[in-house]
Design a protein around this motif. Structure first.
Motif, PDB file in Angstrom:
ATOM      1  N   PRO A   1     -27.541  29.716 -13.270  1.00  0.00           N
ATOM      2  CA  PRO A   1     -26.183  30.065 -12.834  1.00  0.00           C
ATOM      3  C   PRO A   1     -25.464  28.929 -12.123  1.00  0.00           C
ATOM      4  CG  PRO A   1     -27.838  31.113 -11.444  1.00  0.00           C
ATOM      5  CD  PRO A   1     -28.571  30.540 -12.604  1.00  0.00           C
ATOM      6  N   LEU A   2     -26.211  27.968 -11.557  1.00  0.00           N
ATOM      7  CA  LEU A   2     -25.587  26.840 -10.873  1.00  0.00           C
ATOM      8  C   LEU A   2     -25.258  25.698 -11.823  1.00  0.00           C
ATOM      9  CD1 LEU A   2     -27.762  26.599  -7.626  1.00  0.00           C
ATOM     10  CD2 LEU A   2     -25.567  27.756  -7.937  1.00  0.00           C
ATOM     11  N   GLY A   3     -25.692  25.795 -13.065  1.00  0.00           N
ATOM     12  CA  GLY A   3     -25.449  24.727 -14.024  1.00  0.00           C
ATOM     13  C   GLY A   3     -26.270  23.491 -13.723  1.00  0.00           C
ATOM     14  N   GLU A   4     -25.883  22.371 -14.331  1.00  0.00           N
ATOM     15  CA  GLU A   4     -26.638  21.126 -14.168  1.00  0.00           C
ATOM     16  C   GLU A   4     -25.783  19.970 -13.673  1.00  0.00           C
ATOM     17  OE1 GLU A   4     -28.467  20.640 -18.021  1.00  0.00           O
ATOM     18  OE2 GLU A   4     -30.175  21.912 -17.457  1.00  0.00           O
ATOM     19  N   ASP A   5     -24.517  20.226 -13.368  1.00  0.00           N
ATOM     20  CA  ASP A   5     -23.679  19.215 -12.731  1.00  0.00           C
ATOM     21  C   ASP A   5     -23.758  19.376 -11.219  1.00  0.00           C
ATOM     22  OD1 ASP A   5     -22.863  18.389 -15.204  1.00  0.00           O
ATOM     23  OD2 ASP A   5     -20.787  19.050 -15.006  1.00  0.00           O
ATOM     24  N   ALA A   6     -23.355  18.332 -10.502  1.00  0.00           N
ATOM     25  CA  ALA A   6     -23.245  18.409  -9.047  1.00  0.00           C
ATOM     26  C   ALA A   6     -22.206  17.402  -8.582  1.00  0.00           C
ATOM     27  CB  ALA A   6     -24.588  18.130  -8.375  1.00  0.00           C
ATOM     28  N   HIS A   7     -21.579  17.693  -7.456  1.00  0.00           N
ATOM     29  CA  HIS A   7     -20.631  16.743  -6.894  1.00  0.00           C
ATOM     30  C   HIS A   7     -20.476  17.005  -5.401  1.00  0.00           C
ATOM     31  CE1 HIS A   7     -17.902  20.191  -7.424  1.00  0.00           C
ATOM     32  NE2 HIS A   7     -17.032  19.584  -6.625  1.00  0.00           N
TER      33      HIS A   7
ATOM     34  N   GLY B   1     -31.925  17.242 -21.410  1.00  0.00           N
ATOM     35  CA  GLY B   1     -33.116  16.854 -22.168  1.00  0.00           C
ATOM     36  C   GLY B   1     -34.343  16.609 -21.311  1.00  0.00           C
ATOM     37  N   TRP B   2     -34.133  16.454 -20.010  1.00  0.00           N
ATOM     38  CA  TRP B   2     -35.276  16.221 -19.121  1.00  0.00           C
ATOM     39  C   TRP B   2     -36.183  17.447 -19.009  1.00  0.00           C
ATOM     40  CZ3 TRP B   2     -32.822  13.238 -14.406  1.00  0.00           C
ATOM     41  CH2 TRP B   2     -32.553  11.924 -14.804  1.00  0.00           C
ATOM     42  N   ALA B   3     -35.687  18.598 -19.475  1.00  0.00           N
ATOM     43  CA  ALA B   3     -36.510  19.805 -19.437  1.00  0.00           C
ATOM     44  C   ALA B   3     -37.799  19.616 -20.228  1.00  0.00           C
ATOM     45  CB  ALA B   3     -35.724  20.990 -19.981  1.00  0.00           C
ATOM     46  N   LEU B   4     -37.750  18.757 -21.251  1.00  0.00           N
ATOM     47  CA  LEU B   4     -38.940  18.484 -22.058  1.00  0.00           C
ATOM     48  C   LEU B   4     -40.023  17.792 -21.246  1.00  0.00           C
ATOM     49  CD1 LEU B   4     -37.199  17.234 -25.342  1.00  0.00           C
ATOM     50  CD2 LEU B   4     -38.129  19.502 -24.866  1.00  0.00           C
ATOM     51  N   GLN B   5     -39.610  17.166 -20.130  1.00  0.00           N
ATOM     52  CA  GLN B   5     -40.577  16.500 -19.254  1.00  0.00           C
ATOM     53  C   GLN B   5     -40.835  17.295 -17.978  1.00  0.00           C
ATOM     54  OE1 GLN B   5     -39.681  12.282 -18.705  1.00  0.00           O
ATOM     55  NE2 GLN B   5     -38.377  12.315 -20.521  1.00  0.00           N
TER      56      GLN B   5
ATOM     57  N   GLY C   1     -30.541  20.312 -13.185  1.00  0.00           N
ATOM     58  CA  GLY C   1     -29.609  20.811 -12.188  1.00  0.00           C
ATOM     59  C   GLY C   1     -30.085  20.525 -10.773  1.00  0.00           C
ATOM     60  N   ILE C   2     -31.361  20.813 -10.515  1.00  0.00           N
ATOM     61  CA  ILE C   2     -31.921  20.528  -9.191  1.00  0.00           C
ATOM     62  C   ILE C   2     -31.860  19.039  -8.897  1.00  0.00           C
ATOM     63  CG2 ILE C   2     -34.044  20.540  -7.823  1.00  0.00           C
ATOM     64  CD1 ILE C   2     -34.789  23.166  -9.163  1.00  0.00           C
ATOM     65  N   TYR C   3     -32.178  18.218  -9.903  1.00  0.00           N
ATOM     66  CA  TYR C   3     -32.159  16.764  -9.716  1.00  0.00           C
ATOM     67  C   TYR C   3     -30.746  16.292  -9.362  1.00  0.00           C
ATOM     68  CZ  TYR C   3     -33.302  11.856 -10.512  1.00  0.00           C
ATOM     69  OH  TYR C   3     -33.497  10.497 -10.351  1.00  0.00           O
ATOM     70  N   ALA C   4     -29.755  16.787 -10.104  1.00  0.00           N
ATOM     71  CA  ALA C   4     -28.376  16.369  -9.851  1.00  0.00           C
ATOM     72  C   ALA C   4     -27.920  16.790  -8.459  1.00  0.00           C
ATOM     73  CB  ALA C   4     -27.454  16.960 -10.918  1.00  0.00           C
ATOM     74  N   ARG C   5     -28.258  18.007  -8.053  1.00  0.00           N
ATOM     75  CA  ARG C   5     -27.847  18.475  -6.731  1.00  0.00           C
ATOM     76  C   ARG C   5     -28.535  17.692  -5.614  1.00  0.00           C
ATOM     77  NH1 ARG C   5     -27.799  23.256  -9.761  1.00  0.00           N
ATOM     78  NH2 ARG C   5     -29.928  23.841  -9.218  1.00  0.00           N
ATOM     79  N   GLU C   6     -29.806  17.386  -5.811  1.00  0.00           N
ATOM     80  CA  GLU C   6     -30.512  16.586  -4.802  1.00  0.00           C
ATOM     81  C   GLU C   6     -29.956  15.165  -4.730  1.00  0.00           C
ATOM     82  OE1 GLU C   6     -33.084  17.250  -2.511  1.00  0.00           O
ATOM     83  OE2 GLU C   6     -32.365  19.275  -2.942  1.00  0.00           O
ATOM     84  N   LEU C   7     -29.599  14.614  -5.899  1.00  0.00           N
ATOM     85  CA  LEU C   7     -29.023  13.264  -5.920  1.00  0.00           C
ATOM     86  C   LEU C   7     -27.716  13.228  -5.136  1.00  0.00           C
ATOM     87  CD1 LEU C   7     -28.914  10.341  -6.921  1.00  0.00           C
ATOM     88  CD2 LEU C   7     -27.823  11.182  -9.016  1.00  0.00           C
ATOM     89  N   MET C   8     -26.854  14.206  -5.351  1.00  0.00           N
ATOM     90  CA  MET C   8     -25.581  14.239  -4.640  1.00  0.00           C
ATOM     91  C   MET C   8     -25.778  14.563  -3.161  1.00  0.00           C
ATOM     92  SD  MET C   8     -23.007  13.391  -6.624  1.00  0.00           S
ATOM     93  CE  MET C   8     -24.169  12.027  -6.887  1.00  0.00           C
TER      94      MET C   8
END
Length: 234
Positions: free
Chosen positions: A85-91, A108-112, A117-124
């Motif tokens: 529900p939070l999607g995979e973008d973050a800002h 595509g990182w789901a394959l690994q 989404g979590i990665y993008a939110r943590e990065l921001m």
């Protein structure tokens, strides 16, 4: 992962903000008006040390205010996915440091085994913290840096592929010109562009940058998370 950070200058103060709340708003609109949004400081009388660039050097005078300021608005339209529900973008948008950032998660990182989404939110989230906390493992000085000159009345716009794949730059320019005539606020312009991109993403016959880039392999728009940040330079 594509990430973009933009800064126009900042104070050397941090604000007490609940990061989980800031980075986990689920849908649609989130914005700050940098001209009026207030943050409480422990020592409000000591508002100095302004800088004109994102890096932490002493090249510029520490006692002068930036020549311009940003008034910023954004819209986030995650694609309809009950599992995410939070999607995979973050800002993020940070008034005090006149800084904005956007990250487009790589599905595509789901394959690994990586949740984009979590990665993008943590990065921001950590980019937000790094704007004022030089003790971070990494800090802005290690990033690739590009400087652009801006003037009063310029409009800065950043977004993710959900915007860029579904609306041509020429269309954006037309929308911006109308927005200037209509005196739209930054969040209103961001919302307008985001919703047009959303409409095009569901149109199977729309002429879009995504269809053009596919060289005939695909028609119409691309359903994706859509993030748009608009900054008016004042």
């Amino acid at each position: 992962m594509a990430a973009c950070i933009s800064s126009l200058g900042h104070d050397q103060y941090s604000s007490k903000i609940k990061f989980d709340k800031l980075f986990n708003l689920s849908r649609y609109k989130r914005y700050f008006d940098f001209s009026s949004h207030a943050i409480n400081y422990d020592n409000p009388e000591n508002q100095s040390n302004k800088k004109l660039k994102f890096s932490h050097d002493d090249e510029f005078s520490s006692n002068k205010l930036p020549c311009q300021k940003m008034v910023v608005g954004s819209v986030y339209l995650p694609k309809d996915n009950p599992n995410k529900p939070l999607g995979e973008d973050a800002h993020f948008m940070y008034e005090l440091y006149q800084t904005i950032g956007v990250a487009d998660g790589v599905g595509g990182w789901a394959l690994q085994g990586i949740d984009a989404g979590i990665y993008a939110r943590e990065l921001m989230k950590n980019s937000f913290i790094a704007t004022y906390d030089e003790a971070m493992k990494d800090n802005p000085s290690v990033a690739q840096e590009m400087e652009l000159n801006v003037e009063k009345d310029d409009i800065l716009m950043v977004g993710t592929d959900g915007m860029l794949d579904n609306i041509f730059e020429s269309e954006i320019e037309e929308i911006v010109e109308r927005a200037i005539d209509q005196k739209l606020k930054a969040e209103e312009l961001a919302s307008q562009i985001g919703n047009i991109a959303l409409y095009n993403s569901f149109d199977r016959f729309a002429d879009t940058p995504y269809a053009k880039a596919s060289e005939g392999r695909h028609k119409g728009g691309k359903i994706d998370d859509i993030t748009v940040i608009v900054a008016y330079i004042q």
